[in-house]
Design a protein around this motif. Structure first.
Motif, PDB file in Angstrom:
ATOM      1  N   ALA A 182      -1.152  11.918   8.005  1.00  0.00           N
ATOM      2  CA  ALA A 182      -2.217  11.356   8.849  1.00  0.00           C
ATOM      3  C   ALA A 182      -2.708  10.031   8.282  1.00  0.00           C
ATOM      4  CB  ALA A 182      -3.361  12.361   8.967  1.00  0.00           C
ATOM      5  N   ALA A 183      -2.848   9.957   6.956  1.00  0.00           N
ATOM      6  CA  ALA A 183      -3.301   8.710   6.327  1.00  0.00           C
ATOM      7  C   ALA A 183      -2.303   7.591   6.601  1.00  0.00           C
ATOM      8  CB  ALA A 183      -3.475   8.919   4.825  1.00  0.00           C
ATOM      9  N   LEU A 184      -1.020   7.907   6.525  1.00  0.00           N
ATOM     10  CA  LEU A 184       0.002   6.882   6.776  1.00  0.00           C
ATOM     11  C   LEU A 184      -0.011   6.445   8.241  1.00  0.00           C
ATOM     12  CD1 LEU A 184       2.969   8.208   4.611  1.00  0.00           C
ATOM     13  CD2 LEU A 184       1.390   6.350   4.075  1.00  0.00           C
ATOM     14  N   LYS A 185      -0.186   7.398   9.147  1.00  0.00           N
ATOM     15  CA  LYS A 185      -0.225   7.045  10.576  1.00  0.00           C
ATOM     16  C   LYS A 185      -1.402   6.127  10.877  1.00  0.00           C
ATOM     17  CE  LYS A 185       2.332  10.933  12.518  1.00  0.00           C
ATOM     18  NZ  LYS A 185       2.177  12.254  11.877  1.00  0.00           N
ATOM     19  N   ALA A 188      -0.321   4.524  -3.577  1.00  0.00           N
ATOM     20  CA  ALA A 188       0.619   3.987  -2.579  1.00  0.00           C
ATOM     21  C   ALA A 188      -0.068   3.821  -1.231  1.00  0.00           C
ATOM     22  CB  ALA A 188       1.835   4.911  -2.454  1.00  0.00           C
ATOM     23  N   VAL A 189      -0.870   4.795  -0.854  1.00  0.00           N
ATOM     24  CA  VAL A 189      -1.592   4.708   0.418  1.00  0.00           C
ATOM     25  C   VAL A 189      -2.505   3.479   0.410  1.00  0.00           C
ATOM     26  CG1 VAL A 189      -3.369   5.851   1.818  1.00  0.00           C
ATOM     27  CG2 VAL A 189      -1.424   7.172   0.928  1.00  0.00           C
ATOM     28  N   ARG A 190      -3.174   3.288  -0.721  1.00  0.00           N
ATOM     29  CA  ARG A 190      -4.078   2.150  -0.846  1.00  0.00           C
ATOM     30  C   ARG A 190      -3.308   0.820  -0.831  1.00  0.00           C
ATOM     31  NH1 ARG A 190      -8.689   2.756  -5.423  1.00  0.00           N
ATOM     32  NH2 ARG A 190      -8.835   4.834  -4.503  1.00  0.00           N
ATOM     33  N   VAL A 225       3.022  -2.011   8.976  1.00  0.00           N
ATOM     34  CA  VAL A 225       3.499  -0.897   8.134  1.00  0.00           C
ATOM     35  C   VAL A 225       4.270   0.041   9.046  1.00  0.00           C
ATOM     36  CG1 VAL A 225       2.829   1.096   6.735  1.00  0.00           C
ATOM     37  CG2 VAL A 225       1.624  -1.092   6.463  1.00  0.00           C
ATOM     38  N   ARG A 226       5.558   0.214   8.721  1.00  0.00           N
ATOM     39  CA  ARG A 226       6.448   1.039   9.544  1.00  0.00           C
ATOM     40  C   ARG A 226       6.717   2.355   8.837  1.00  0.00           C
ATOM     41  NH1 ARG A 226       8.093  -4.108   8.226  1.00  0.00           N
ATOM     42  NH2 ARG A 226      10.174  -3.464   7.597  1.00  0.00           N
ATOM     43  N   LEU A 227       6.712   3.431   9.594  1.00  0.00           N
ATOM     44  CA  LEU A 227       6.906   4.761   9.001  1.00  0.00           C
ATOM     45  C   LEU A 227       8.264   5.324   9.389  1.00  0.00           C
ATOM     46  CD1 LEU A 227       3.398   6.370   9.667  1.00  0.00           C
ATOM     47  CD2 LEU A 227       4.141   4.932   7.749  1.00  0.00           C
ATOM     48  N   GLY A 228       8.831   6.068   8.454  1.00  0.00           N
ATOM     49  CA  GLY A 228      10.094   6.748   8.735  1.00  0.00           C
ATOM     50  C   GLY A 228      10.240   7.918   7.792  1.00  0.00           C
TER      51      GLY A 228
END
Ligand code: ZN
Length: 297
Positions: A3-6, A59-61, A16-19
């Motif tokens: 959720a934090a990454l989304k 990393a999230v930060r 920022v792209r997620l995979g």
């Protein structure tokens, strides 16, 4: 964490792209977050050991700090670099707060039989990937081969130790030490170590040289053998009121490494200075940590 990454991906307008780079042995996603579109590729890996968590909030930060603002500096950095974060490489271990992945069939060297594999002993680049029994290690190796990052930094945690001058160690670092790693990659790893030492000590960390081994299955060695500038960062397992300092140290490492790779200053560091990073001292007397283990890395 997903959720934090989304939230970051959304706030960054797609910068920022997620995979995912694969699935854990229990089927959890191995999450990849990428920022930038430049030619120089960096790879940051967090929490291969499930009970060593603090690289993950860093990393999230860092993803937020690099991907959400859109200043001229941010646009410049993202035009120079593509930074891949494998965020929490051991999700099955993380949910159990254990070092190993979850694989009750595990047995043999670098396992806890009946529990799982030590992911950070199964990056051996000499082992054919299809013969590697650890899906989390396979995924990181495959990602390396797909992207050829110039820099790899692997974030872990250690117990509590003293600096040679008696202060408490807050982090230890080490470059590839396998005799199989080429001279150019080792030199690049030593420059990366010097850059990280300078940046994190300037931010208040007490940093020493991690007494790591030469085994080629350790990510620090494996990605050096493959040719990347490779570095291990071990945050000490400090009391709760210093968790913020520890997250900030890893965050500083991530940003300083990126800045140095983007402007080239990383490659102008003097690799000989790596030898002046003090060796890690003795354990802090009386400290209790689950991370006090002879084989921890
Ligand atoms: Zn570790």
């Amino acid at each position: 964490m997903g959720a934090a990454l989304k939230k970051i991906a959304k706030a960054s307008d797609g910068r920022v792209r997620l995979g995912i780079i694969g699935r854990s042995n229990e089927g959890r996603p191995l999450r990849l977050a990428t920022v930038g579109h430049g030619p120089t590729r960096l790879l940051y890996v967090t929490q291969q050991h499930g009970d060593e968590p603090l690289g993950t909030p860093a990393a999230v930060r860092a993803l937020w700090a690099l991907g959400v603002p859109d200043s001229q500096w941010h646009r410049w950095l993202r035009s120079r670099l593509t930074i891949d974060f494998v965020v929490q490489a051991n999700p099955d271990g993380a949910v159990r707060n254990q070092r190993y992945n979850h694989d009750p069939s595990a047995s043999g060297e670098y396992t806890q039989p009946g529990v799982g594999y030590d992911i950070n002993r199964f990056h051996n680049p000499l082992t054919p990937i299809e013969d590697n029994p650890v899906p989390e290690s396979r995924a990181v190796l495959r990602h390396w081969h797909a992207t050829h990052p110039r820099v790899v930094v692997d974030y872990h945690m250690q117990g509590r130790y003293l600096q040679p001058d008696g202060r408490e160690t807050t982090a230890s670092i080490l470059w590839p030490t396998s005799p199989l790693a080429g001279e150019a990659a080792v030199t690049a790893g030593r420059k990366l170590a010097v850059r990280n030492y300078d940046a994190t000590t300037a931010a208040g960390a007490n940093v020493s040289r991690y007494p790591g081994g030469d085994y080629e299955g350790i990510a620090r060695n494996a990605y050096g053998i493959l040719g990347s500038a490779s570095l291990l960062v071990e945050l000490s397992d400090l009391p709760e009121d210093q968790v913020e300092l520890q997250i900030r140290t890893a965050f500083t490492s991530m940003l300083a490494t990126a800045q140095g790779a983007a402007d080239g200053s990383l490659w102008r560091a003097n690799p000989d200075r790596a030898d002046s990073i003090p060796e890690r001292g003795p354990s802090l007397p009386g400290a209790v940590s689950s991370l006090f283990r002879a084989d921890a890395a």
